[in-house]
Design a protein around this motif. Structure first.
Motif, PDB file in Angstrom:
ATOM      1  N   GLY A   1      -7.023   5.631  12.550  1.00 51.77           N
ATOM      2  CA  GLY A   1      -6.496   5.132  13.882  1.00 51.77           C
ATOM      3  C   GLY A   1      -4.817   5.516  13.996  1.00 51.77           C
ATOM      4  N   VAL A   2      -4.524   5.210  14.948  1.00 56.74           N
ATOM      5  CA  VAL A   2      -3.142   5.147  15.608  1.00 56.74           C
ATOM      6  C   VAL A   2      -2.574   3.932  16.169  1.00 56.74           C
ATOM      7  CG1 VAL A   2      -2.819   7.777  15.805  1.00 56.74           C
ATOM      8  CG2 VAL A   2      -3.513   6.267  17.917  1.00 56.74           C
ATOM      9  N   ALA A   3      -1.410   3.500  15.930  1.00 57.24           N
ATOM     10  CA  ALA A   3      -0.494   2.554  16.545  1.00 57.24           C
ATOM     11  C   ALA A   3       0.729   2.696  16.379  1.00 57.24           C
ATOM     12  CB  ALA A   3      -0.979   1.285  15.666  1.00 57.24           C
ATOM     13  N   PRO A   4       1.607   1.811  17.357  1.00 52.59           N
ATOM     14  CA  PRO A   4       3.094   2.129  17.309  1.00 52.59           C
ATOM     15  C   PRO A   4       3.738   1.907  15.755  1.00 52.59           C
ATOM     16  CG  PRO A   4       2.342   0.485  19.047  1.00 52.59           C
ATOM     17  CD  PRO A   4       1.215   0.893  18.390  1.00 52.59           C
ATOM     18  N   LEU A   5       4.429   2.617  15.468  1.00 48.82           N
ATOM     19  CA  LEU A   5       5.446   2.651  14.033  1.00 48.82           C
ATOM     20  C   LEU A   5       5.919   1.565  14.138  1.00 48.82           C
ATOM     21  CD1 LEU A   5       6.136   3.739  11.531  1.00 48.82           C
ATOM     22  CD2 LEU A   5       7.660   4.978  12.504  1.00 48.82           C
ATOM     23  N   ALA A   6       5.560   0.380  13.128  1.00 45.47           N
ATOM     24  CA  ALA A   6       6.463  -0.768  13.033  1.00 45.47           C
ATOM     25  C   ALA A   6       7.848  -0.370  12.782  1.00 45.47           C
ATOM     26  CB  ALA A   6       5.706  -1.485  11.811  1.00 45.47           C
ATOM     27  N   GLY A   7       8.710  -0.844  13.369  1.00 53.88           N
ATOM     28  CA  GLY A   7      10.394  -0.778  12.970  1.00 53.88           C
ATOM     29  C   GLY A   7      10.605   0.563  13.514  1.00 53.88           C
ATOM     30  N   GLY A   8       9.943   1.181  14.039  1.00 51.39           N
ATOM     31  CA  GLY A   8      10.059   2.510  14.901  1.00 51.39           C
ATOM     32  C   GLY A   8      10.648   2.695  16.134  1.00 51.39           C
ATOM     33  N   ASP A   9      10.831   3.780  16.697  1.00 50.34           N
ATOM     34  CA  ASP A   9      11.400   3.863  18.108  1.00 50.34           C
ATOM     35  C   ASP A   9      10.084   3.793  18.937  1.00 50.34           C
ATOM     36  OD1 ASP A   9      10.485   6.632  19.067  1.00 50.34           O
ATOM     37  OD2 ASP A   9      11.717   7.047  17.379  1.00 50.34           O
ATOM     38  N   GLU A  10      10.005   3.660  20.273  1.00 51.19           N
ATOM     39  CA  GLU A  10       8.498   3.508  20.921  1.00 51.19           C
ATOM     40  C   GLU A  10       8.119   4.794  21.228  1.00 51.19           C
ATOM     41  OE1 GLU A  10      10.106   3.714  25.850  1.00 51.19           O
ATOM     42  OE2 GLU A  10      10.230   1.734  24.834  1.00 51.19           O
ATOM     43  N   GLY A  11       8.648   6.064  21.210  1.00 50.27           N
ATOM     44  CA  GLY A  11       8.046   7.095  21.145  1.00 50.27           C
ATOM     45  C   GLY A  11       7.350   7.598  20.044  1.00 50.27           C
ATOM     46  N   THR A  12       7.353   6.773  18.830  1.00 50.21           N
ATOM     47  CA  THR A  12       6.679   7.333  17.677  1.00 50.21           C
ATOM     48  C   THR A  12       5.448   6.335  17.307  1.00 50.21           C
ATOM     49  OG1 THR A  12       8.656   8.124  16.997  1.00 50.21           O
ATOM     50  CG2 THR A  12       7.161   7.802  15.169  1.00 50.21           C
ATOM     51  N   CYS A  13       4.422   6.876  17.071  1.00 49.48           N
ATOM     52  CA  CYS A  13       3.244   6.164  16.485  1.00 49.48           C
ATOM     53  C   CYS A  13       2.974   6.494  14.975  1.00 49.48           C
ATOM     54  CB  CYS A  13       1.986   6.390  17.281  1.00 49.48           C
ATOM     55  SG  CYS A  13       1.317   8.093  17.166  1.00 49.48           S
ATOM     56  N   GLU A  14       2.105   5.774  14.383  1.00 51.73           N
ATOM     57  CA  GLU A  14       1.791   5.997  12.950  1.00 51.73           C
ATOM     58  C   GLU A  14       0.332   6.316  13.023  1.00 51.73           C
ATOM     59  OE1 GLU A  14       1.877   3.961   8.557  1.00 51.73           O
ATOM     60  OE2 GLU A  14       2.178   2.569  10.435  1.00 51.73           O
ATOM     61  N   LEU A  15       0.047   7.392  12.185  1.00 55.10           N
ATOM     62  CA  LEU A  15      -1.610   7.718  11.806  1.00 55.10           C
ATOM     63  C   LEU A  15      -1.840   6.655  10.923  1.00 55.10           C
ATOM     64  CD1 LEU A  15      -4.060   9.467  12.398  1.00 55.10           C
ATOM     65  CD2 LEU A  15      -3.347  10.684  10.569  1.00 55.10           C
ATOM     66  N   ARG A  16      -2.875   5.783  10.905  1.00 58.64           N
ATOM     67  CA  ARG A  16      -3.007   4.763  10.112  1.00 58.64           C
ATOM     68  C   ARG A  16      -4.350   4.613   9.414  1.00 58.64           C
ATOM     69  NH1 ARG A  16      -0.614  -0.477  12.959  1.00 58.64           N
ATOM     70  NH2 ARG A  16      -0.933  -1.246  10.810  1.00 58.64           N
TER      71      ARG A  16
END
Length: 164
Positions: free
Chosen positions: A73-88
């Protein structure tokens, strides 16, 4: 006529939560991911469908013969900027490996990330997960020297970023 894929990709449902938790907790120790700092101890693992029902988040499962055999899955990167997601939490049972499911899952997750408006996709993994790292690099992810954000995955030691 082209042969049908040996698996189905679909959005996670509540009925899949226990199976995905079991898959994650089965696969992670295979690669030495035990103890604190790994998703194996993350309470989210037990309720993935709810966790990924949040805004700008999605989780997909791989199903073969009506059996869930992996997910990502993907979700917003915790502690990151709003333009970056995390593959999780992209994990597959052995029967899902080597049949193209990883590449198909990666494509699906990155498509969702773009649809959510993310400009970059970040991921953390473990050295030794060689097949996964080859997939990330084939997809265009580049290695980073240090982690981004505040994922809480202190056990991870390889970091990647992809411009979407």
């Amino acid at each position: 006529m082209p042969e049908a894929a040996p698996y189905l990709l679909r959005t996670i449902e509540t009925k899949d939560d226990a199976t995905m938790a079991s898959i994650i907790r089965t696969v992670m120790p295979e690669f030495g991911a035990t103890g604190s700092g790994f998703a194996i101890n993350d309470p989210e693992v037990d309720w993935m469908s709810r966790a990924y029902a949040q805004p700008r988040s999605a989780y997909f499962v791989v199903e073969r013969d009506s059996k869930v055999i992996g997910g990502g899955g993907v979700a917003p990167l915790a502690g990151g900027d709003e333009g970056t997601c995390e593959l999780r939490k992209m994990y597959f049972l052995p029967e899902a490996r080597g049949v193209g499911a990883g590449a198909a899952m990666m494509d699906r997750c990155l498509r969702a990330a773009r649809e959510f408006g993310f400009r970059q996709c970040y991921l953390e993994t473990l050295r030794g997960m060689d097949a996964a790292m080859r997939l990330y690099e084939r997809t265009g992810f580049r290695r980073l020297d240090a982690p981004l954000g505040a994922t809480g995955h202190g056990g991870c030691n390889a970091f990647y970023l992809l411009d979407l």
